[in-house]
Design a protein around this motif. Structure first.
Motif, PDB file in Angstrom:
ATOM      1  N   MET A  40       0.810  -1.215   0.000  1.00  0.00           N
ATOM      2  CA  MET A  40       0.000   0.000   0.000  1.00  0.00           C
ATOM      3  C   MET A  40       0.849   1.273   0.000  1.00  0.00           C
ATOM      4  SD  MET A  40      -3.111  -0.714  -0.410  1.00  0.00           S
ATOM      5  CE  MET A  40      -2.411  -1.883  -1.583  1.00  0.00           C
ATOM      6  N   GLU A  41       2.126   1.143   0.292  1.00  0.00           N
ATOM      7  CA  GLU A  41       3.000   2.313   0.254  1.00  0.00           C
ATOM      8  C   GLU A  41       3.347   2.716  -1.175  1.00  0.00           C
ATOM      9  OE1 GLU A  41       6.310   1.332   2.710  1.00  0.00           O
ATOM     10  OE2 GLU A  41       5.166   1.435   4.583  1.00  0.00           O
ATOM     11  N   TRP A  42       3.464   1.746  -2.079  1.00  0.00           N
ATOM     12  CA  TRP A  42       3.813   2.057  -3.467  1.00  0.00           C
ATOM     13  C   TRP A  42       2.699   1.738  -4.453  1.00  0.00           C
ATOM     14  CZ3 TRP A  42       3.491  -1.968  -6.878  1.00  0.00           C
ATOM     15  CH2 TRP A  42       3.586  -3.272  -6.362  1.00  0.00           C
ATOM     16  N   GLY A  43       1.749   0.903  -4.018  1.00  0.00           N
ATOM     17  CA  GLY A  43       0.769   0.371  -4.939  1.00  0.00           C
ATOM     18  C   GLY A  43      -0.254   1.346  -5.512  1.00  0.00           C
ATOM     19  N   PRO A  44      -0.914   2.181  -4.707  1.00  0.00           N
ATOM     20  CA  PRO A  44      -1.973   3.034  -5.266  1.00  0.00           C
ATOM     21  C   PRO A  44      -1.496   3.951  -6.389  1.00  0.00           C
ATOM     22  CG  PRO A  44      -2.168   2.923  -2.882  1.00  0.00           C
ATOM     23  CD  PRO A  44      -0.886   2.230  -3.230  1.00  0.00           C
ATOM     24  N   ALA A  45      -0.337   4.562  -6.241  1.00  0.00           N
ATOM     25  CA  ALA A  45       0.179   5.446  -7.301  1.00  0.00           C
ATOM     26  C   ALA A  45       0.494   4.645  -8.557  1.00  0.00           C
ATOM     27  CB  ALA A  45       1.424   6.188  -6.810  1.00  0.00           C
ATOM     28  N   ARG A  46       1.055   3.453  -8.366  1.00  0.00           N
ATOM     29  CA  ARG A  46       1.361   2.601  -9.529  1.00  0.00           C
ATOM     30  C   ARG A  46       0.075   2.187 -10.238  1.00  0.00           C
ATOM     31  NH1 ARG A  46       5.264  -1.445 -10.773  1.00  0.00           N
ATOM     32  NH2 ARG A  46       5.045  -1.795 -13.012  1.00  0.00           N
ATOM     33  N   ALA A  47      -0.950   1.851  -9.467  1.00  0.00           N
ATOM     34  CA  ALA A  47      -2.219   1.443 -10.066  1.00  0.00           C
ATOM     35  C   ALA A  47      -2.834   2.573 -10.883  1.00  0.00           C
ATOM     36  CB  ALA A  47      -3.193   0.981  -8.980  1.00  0.00           C
ATOM     37  N   LYS A  48      -2.817   3.783 -10.354  1.00  0.00           N
ATOM     38  CA  LYS A  48      -3.361   4.930 -11.082  1.00  0.00           C
ATOM     39  C   LYS A  48      -2.602   5.145 -12.395  1.00  0.00           C
ATOM     40  CE  LYS A  48      -6.680   6.356  -8.366  1.00  0.00           C
ATOM     41  NZ  LYS A  48      -8.098   6.314  -8.829  1.00  0.00           N
ATOM     42  N   GLY A  49      -1.289   4.993 -12.340  1.00  0.00           N
ATOM     43  CA  GLY A  49      -0.489   5.145 -13.544  1.00  0.00           C
ATOM     44  C   GLY A  49      -0.825   4.113 -14.592  1.00  0.00           C
ATOM     45  N   ILE A  50      -1.011   2.864 -14.176  1.00  0.00           N
ATOM     46  CA  ILE A  50      -1.360   1.790 -15.116  1.00  0.00           C
ATOM     47  C   ILE A  50      -2.717   2.052 -15.752  1.00  0.00           C
ATOM     48  CG2 ILE A  50      -2.019  -0.653 -15.242  1.00  0.00           C
ATOM     49  CD1 ILE A  50       0.202  -1.220 -13.191  1.00  0.00           C
ATOM     50  N   LEU A  51      -3.674   2.479 -14.960  1.00  0.00           N
ATOM     51  CA  LEU A  51      -5.002   2.760 -15.504  1.00  0.00           C
ATOM     52  C   LEU A  51      -4.940   3.880 -16.543  1.00  0.00           C
ATOM     53  CD1 LEU A  51      -7.002   2.473 -12.173  1.00  0.00           C
ATOM     54  CD2 LEU A  51      -7.236   0.959 -14.148  1.00  0.00           C
ATOM     55  N   GLY A  52      -4.100   4.870 -16.325  1.00  0.00           N
ATOM     56  CA  GLY A  52      -3.920   5.937 -17.307  1.00  0.00           C
ATOM     57  C   GLY A  52      -3.333   5.415 -18.609  1.00  0.00           C
ATOM     58  N   LEU A  53      -2.359   4.513 -18.510  1.00  0.00           N
ATOM     59  CA  LEU A  53      -1.760   3.929 -19.713  1.00  0.00           C
ATOM     60  C   LEU A  53      -2.779   3.086 -20.478  1.00  0.00           C
ATOM     61  CD1 LEU A  53       1.698   2.784 -18.278  1.00  0.00           C
ATOM     62  CD2 LEU A  53       1.187   4.865 -19.569  1.00  0.00           C
ATOM     63  N   MET A  54      -3.663   2.433 -19.744  1.00  0.00           N
ATOM     64  CA  MET A  54      -4.686   1.618 -20.401  1.00  0.00           C
ATOM     65  C   MET A  54      -5.690   2.485 -21.160  1.00  0.00           C
ATOM     66  SD  MET A  54      -5.382  -1.426 -17.644  1.00  0.00           S
ATOM     67  CE  MET A  54      -4.201  -2.791 -17.482  1.00  0.00           C
ATOM     68  N   ARG A  55      -6.010   3.660 -20.635  1.00  0.00           N
ATOM     69  CA  ARG A  55      -6.882   4.584 -21.371  1.00  0.00           C
ATOM     70  C   ARG A  55      -6.241   4.955 -22.704  1.00  0.00           C
ATOM     71  NH1 ARG A  55      -7.171   6.788 -16.170  1.00  0.00           N
ATOM     72  NH2 ARG A  55      -9.190   6.403 -15.144  1.00  0.00           N
ATOM     73  N   ASP A  56      -4.943   5.254 -22.644  1.00  0.00           N
ATOM     74  CA  ASP A  56      -4.236   5.612 -23.880  1.00  0.00           C
ATOM     75  C   ASP A  56      -4.213   4.436 -24.858  1.00  0.00           C
ATOM     76  OD1 ASP A  56      -3.759   8.102 -22.801  1.00  0.00           O
ATOM     77  OD2 ASP A  56      -1.715   7.616 -22.119  1.00  0.00           O
ATOM     78  N   TYR A  57      -4.049   3.230 -24.338  1.00  0.00           N
ATOM     79  CA  TYR A  57      -4.023   2.039 -25.193  1.00  0.00           C
ATOM     80  C   TYR A  57      -5.331   1.891 -25.950  1.00  0.00           C
ATOM     81  CZ  TYR A  57      -4.589  -2.947 -26.236  1.00  0.00           C
ATOM     82  OH  TYR A  57      -4.862  -4.149 -26.849  1.00  0.00           O
ATOM     83  N   LEU A  58      -6.455   2.101 -25.280  1.00  0.00           N
ATOM     84  CA  LEU A  58      -7.743   1.987 -25.951  1.00  0.00           C
ATOM     85  C   LEU A  58      -7.899   3.041 -27.044  1.00  0.00           C
ATOM     86  CD1 LEU A  58     -10.184   1.220 -22.986  1.00  0.00           C
ATOM     87  CD2 LEU A  58      -9.329  -0.363 -24.715  1.00  0.00           C
ATOM     88  N   ASN A  59      -7.307   4.208 -26.828  1.00  0.00           N
ATOM     89  CA  ASN A  59      -7.435   5.294 -27.805  1.00  0.00           C
ATOM     90  C   ASN A  59      -6.477   5.156 -28.983  1.00  0.00           C
ATOM     91  OD1 ASN A  59      -9.459   6.624 -26.351  1.00  0.00           O
ATOM     92  ND2 ASN A  59      -7.964   7.697 -25.076  1.00  0.00           N
ATOM     93  N   THR A  60      -5.303   4.584 -28.735  1.00  0.00           N
ATOM     94  CA  THR A  60      -4.251   4.584 -29.762  1.00  0.00           C
ATOM     95  C   THR A  60      -3.850   3.196 -30.245  1.00  0.00           C
ATOM     96  OG1 THR A  60      -2.431   4.471 -28.153  1.00  0.00           O
ATOM     97  CG2 THR A  60      -3.293   6.670 -28.695  1.00  0.00           C
ATOM     98  N   GLY A  61      -4.151   2.153 -29.448  1.00  0.00           N
ATOM     99  CA  GLY A  61      -3.699   0.810 -29.795  1.00  0.00           C
ATOM    100  C   GLY A  61      -2.247   0.559 -29.440  1.00  0.00           C
ATOM    101  N   ARG A  62      -1.573   1.544 -28.851  1.00  0.00           N
ATOM    102  CA  ARG A  62      -0.163   1.414 -28.474  1.00  0.00           C
ATOM    103  C   ARG A  62      -0.019   1.462 -26.953  1.00  0.00           C
ATOM    104  NH1 ARG A  62       4.150   1.912 -32.071  1.00  0.00           N
ATOM    105  NH2 ARG A  62       3.409   1.250 -34.133  1.00  0.00           N
ATOM    106  N   TYR A  63       0.983   0.736 -26.460  1.00  0.00           N
ATOM    107  CA  TYR A  63       1.275   0.717 -25.030  1.00  0.00           C
ATOM    108  C   TYR A  63       2.755   1.019 -24.844  1.00  0.00           C
ATOM    109  CZ  TYR A  63      -0.021  -0.511 -20.238  1.00  0.00           C
ATOM    110  OH  TYR A  63      -0.321  -0.453 -18.897  1.00  0.00           O
TER     111      TYR A  63
END
Length: 345
Positions: free
Chosen positions: A312-335
């Motif tokens: 929980m010390e590092w996880g929430p920020a990492r999770a938010k970052g991953i979710l942001g990258l997934m939004r971009d993936y849906l829009n662009t098809g690139r990761y």
């Protein structure tokens, strides 16, 4: 006398109880320790054990651990890798061949603690970056791991998890855990459902060229550069059946996050040369985007389903970052991390 559940104890008290149990586990494995030092405590507790001139690693599965049979299967594959000199990996340690792992039940603990023990591999753990020669060596090591897996005959009682689409997206904590539901907004849950569908539609069939026994957690924290300059692989706790490209994506994703952005293409090119010097990439090499998404979904599942204080010390920020990258993936098809490995030189 009321016994508090293990997960309700303070982290200091949990560590104290784990340390006490560790000495019982060491006795089972036939090792008399002079000293032990906690290296990590997330779902597993991992200790460095000093016993005279020898050093070992003791792994204790505290929560959501693999079954005793799954851990025995892990150790058998590691033994085969070492015996056939496919790669450098920690040699399992046990008192007798029929006592590969120990199982210890304690009142109030979430499950019986299953332990395994390994010889210590000296060297630099978790290299932040690798020069061209070492990146090539890591490519060769990954390819040799896959080459061995393709020729490894699974024992009749072999039992390891699978890392396919359903296991990662449908049965992972992000989809099933009540704790994950509390941590995800409705928009984030819908996002993950869209990502699940997008990836499923693009994955290849589970042919022998694509699917087999993999390490499944081949990030830089599970690598050791030995004093001789070799690359050793540790921590096979997640090994199981999956896409070979998932291992490749895990390596690239890990070093993308640790090395300078300008250095990543060169690292990937060296890694690719090393891999292809042993064997061709799987036919699905062009679907690296999807395997990068799968890798980050595994991390997301781990974070969202965890109640561990360290996570929980590092996880929430990492999770938010991953979710942001997934939004971009849906829009662009690139990761992030994608490169055309089939043509990179």
């Amino acid at each position: 006398m009321t016994i508090l559940p293990f997960e309700k104890l303070t982290r200091a008290t949990q560590r104290k109880k784990l340390r006490s149990l560790a000495f019982d586990c060491l006795e089972y494995h036939g090792v008399i320790a002079g000293d032990i030092r906690l290296l990590q405590f997330e779902d597993n507790a991992v200790y460095l054990v000093e016993a005279g001139d020898a050093r070992y690693v003791l792994r204790m599965s505290v929560r959501d651990g693999r079954s005793p049979q799954e851990q025995c299967s892990e150790l058998e594959w590691m033994e085969s890798l070492i015996a056939e000199k496919a790669i450098i990996a920690p040699k399992p340690v046990y008192a007798r061949p029929d006592r590969k792992v120990s199982v210890h039940a304690r009142p109030g603990w979430p499950e019986a603690v299953t332990t395994a023990m390994f010889e210590w591999i000296p060297g630099k753990v978790s290299p932040g970056s690798l020069n061209g020669r070492m990146a090539e060596e890591l490519g060769r090591v990954t390819a040799k791991l896959h080459e061995h897996a393709m020729n490894y005959r699974l024992p009749a009682d072999f039992s390891r998890p699978e890392w396919g689409h359903a296991e990662i997206f449908d049965h992972g904590a992000a989809a099933l855990s009540p704790l994950a539901r509390e941590r995800l907004s409705a928009e984030e849950q819908a996002l993950l459902a869209q990502v699940r569908e997008a990836v499923r539609d693009r994955l290849p069939e589970r042919t022998a060229a694509e699917w087999g026994l993999i390490h499944a957690d081949l990030h830089r924290g599970n690598l050791v550069v030995t004093p001789e300059g070799d690359v050793a692989v540790i921590d096979f706790d997640d090994c199981g059946l999956g896409y070979y490209m998932l291992d490749v994506a895990t390596v690239l994703s890990s070093f993308l996050r640790s090395c300078k952005a300008a250095d990543y293409p060169e690292f990937a090119a060296s890694y690719s040369r090393g891999y292809r010097s042993v064997r061709d990439f799987p036919p699905s090499v062009g679907l690296l985007n999807e395997f990068l998404v799968m890798r980050d979904t595994i991390i997301l599942n781990f974070i969202l389903g965890s109640a561990n204080q360290a996570v929980m010390e590092w996880g929430p920020a990492r999770a938010k970052g991953i979710l942001g990258l997934m939004r971009d993936y849906l829009n662009t098809g690139r990761y992030p991390g994608y490169l055309n490995l089939a043509h990179i030189s």
